[in-house]
Design an enzyme around this catalytic site. Sequence first.
Site, mmCIF file in Angstrom:
data_model
loop_
_atom_site.group_PDB
_atom_site.id
_atom_site.type_symbol
_atom_site.label_atom_id
_atom_site.label_comp_id
_atom_site.label_asym_id
_atom_site.label_seq_id
_atom_site.Cartn_x
_atom_site.Cartn_y
_atom_site.Cartn_z
ATOM 1 N N LEU A 117 -0.649 -2.853 6.241
ATOM 2 C CA LEU A 117 -1.645 -2.214 5.864
ATOM 3 C C LEU A 117 -1.250 -0.545 5.707
ATOM 4 O O LEU A 117 -0.363 -0.139 6.361
ATOM 5 C CB LEU A 117 -2.911 -2.033 6.732
ATOM 6 C CG LEU A 117 -3.558 -3.428 6.910
ATOM 7 C CD1 LEU A 117 -4.543 -3.375 8.195
ATOM 8 C CD2 LEU A 117 -4.084 -3.768 5.660
ATOM 9 N N HIS A 141 -5.456 0.645 2.013
ATOM 10 C CA HIS A 141 -6.582 -0.101 2.817
ATOM 11 C C HIS A 141 -7.298 0.720 3.620
ATOM 12 O O HIS A 141 -8.507 0.365 3.733
ATOM 13 C CB HIS A 141 -5.664 -0.961 3.491
ATOM 14 C CG HIS A 141 -4.641 -1.878 2.968
ATOM 15 N ND1 HIS A 141 -3.358 -2.105 2.805
ATOM 16 C CD2 HIS A 141 -5.103 -2.862 2.034
ATOM 17 C CE1 HIS A 141 -2.792 -2.728 2.049
ATOM 18 N NE2 HIS A 141 -3.927 -3.593 1.901
ATOM 19 N N LYS A 146 0.004 3.471 -3.717
ATOM 20 C CA LYS A 146 0.591 2.875 -2.341
ATOM 21 C C LYS A 146 0.167 1.427 -2.507
ATOM 22 O O LYS A 146 -0.808 0.839 -3.125
ATOM 23 C CB LYS A 146 -0.405 3.463 -1.140
ATOM 24 C CG LYS A 146 -0.151 4.948 -1.048
ATOM 25 C CD LYS A 146 -0.657 5.319 0.267
ATOM 26 C CE LYS A 146 -0.381 6.841 0.600
ATOM 27 N NZ LYS A 146 0.512 7.149 1.444
HETATM 28 P P1 AMP Z 1 -3.989 -6.442 -0.697
HETATM 29 O O1 AMP Z 1 -3.861 -6.162 1.154
HETATM 30 O O2 AMP Z 1 -2.885 -5.751 -1.455
HETATM 31 O O3 AMP Z 1 -4.422 -7.647 -0.946
HETATM 32 O O4 AMP Z 1 -5.265 -5.218 -0.891
HETATM 33 C C1 AMP Z 1 -6.342 -5.516 -0.150
HETATM 34 C C2 AMP Z 1 -7.393 -4.445 -0.722
HETATM 35 O O5 AMP Z 1 -6.633 -3.238 -0.699
HETATM 36 C C3 AMP Z 1 -7.418 -4.784 -2.276
HETATM 37 O O6 AMP Z 1 -8.957 -4.486 -2.478
HETATM 38 C C4 AMP Z 1 -6.760 -3.654 -3.019
HETATM 39 O O7 AMP Z 1 -7.070 -3.347 -4.036
HETATM 40 C C5 AMP Z 1 -6.759 -2.550 -1.879
HETATM 41 N N1 AMP Z 1 -5.696 -1.686 -2.188
HETATM 42 C C6 AMP Z 1 -4.250 -1.982 -1.932
HETATM 43 N N2 AMP Z 1 -3.525 -0.658 -2.077
HETATM 44 C C7 AMP Z 1 -4.378 0.416 -2.501
HETATM 45 C C8 AMP Z 1 -4.312 1.694 -2.872
HETATM 46 N N3 AMP Z 1 -3.391 2.065 -3.046
HETATM 47 N N4 AMP Z 1 -5.549 2.416 -3.164
HETATM 48 C C9 AMP Z 1 -6.806 1.669 -2.997
HETATM 49 N N5 AMP Z 1 -6.872 0.660 -2.489
HETATM 50 C C10 AMP Z 1 -5.900 -0.266 -2.410
#
Ligand code: AMP
Length: 286
Positions: free
Chosen positions: A33, A37, A184
């Site tokens: 994270l 996140h 990020k």
């Molecule tokens: P992940 O752990 O990559 O599957 O992401 C989990 C959630 O966090 C998803 O809804 C992603 O779109 C969101 N997320 C990941 N990186 C970012 C970011 N830089 N800005 C906003 N949301 C993010």
Amino acid sequence: MRVITSSKEMQQFALQTRAEGKTIGFVPTMGFLHEGHAGLMKEAKKTTDVNIVSVFVNPTQFGPNEDFETYPRDFDRDLALVTNEGMDVLFFPEVSEIYSENDLIELHVTNRTDVLCGTSRPGHFDGVVTVLTKLFHLVQPSVVYFGMKDAQQVAVVEGLIKTLHFPIEVKRVATIREEDGLAKSSRNVRLSEAERKEAPLIYEMLSWGRGLIESGEVPLDVAEQDIKQRLADHLKLGQIDYLQLLSYPELLPVKGKPEGDLILAVAVFYKNARLIDNIIIDLGGR
Ligand code: AMP
């Protein structure tokens, strides 16, 4: 903060919470994270009574040659971040808590996936909607929080919720960026020093592209080609996987003077990481 690893316990907790008349906010993640996140968690804290984060690296959304095994993981750091954000539950199941060899059903997405990451990662979104459907049944969310960094995922999840009549609201949360503009991502740690220096170009070119599109100087298909060419000319280490301009959230080709939102979306391959980013543009029929 409570850590739950059992699916049964997760569902019992969720049903009990809903029976008490409380709303549940849910932030599904794959862990490792970061502040992106955390942005989703902050939004959840503002909106829903009891807030649950899941950390689950979902095997079914990775292709055979993708990075499931090597996806970055750090449970202790994740636990500290989730605690620090004031979440109520961290759901951290083993794969066997979510999938069984006796599973009878896999979901298949029929729309919004023949473009962008859907083409580059066949079966990816089928895995995403399959795991989310399982998680929604375990976590019983009133509101789910998704980041616009993965805008195609948001479009697919909104379709999933509508198609299967889940009584769930989706909150789109803006992309959180590094100071130099790079979105990020858990995968940014895989960039070499030189790649990390180059990567902010991706958002720079998207922003330049937005200006070109909003200026109306050239037709949209020409603008799309110009932006792609300009990015290709500037990248020394990265390779463009795709750069596309589509309607959002329908993800259809755009013609003439579109009324609704557009998405300018890009994916770039580096040696050990594939980065994605996008910008949403509202031309308001211009
Ligand atoms: P992940 O752990 O990559 O599957 O992401 C989990 C959630 O966090 C998803 O809804 C992603 O779109 C969101 N997320 C990941 N990186 C970012 C970011 N830089 N800005 C906003 N949301 C993010």
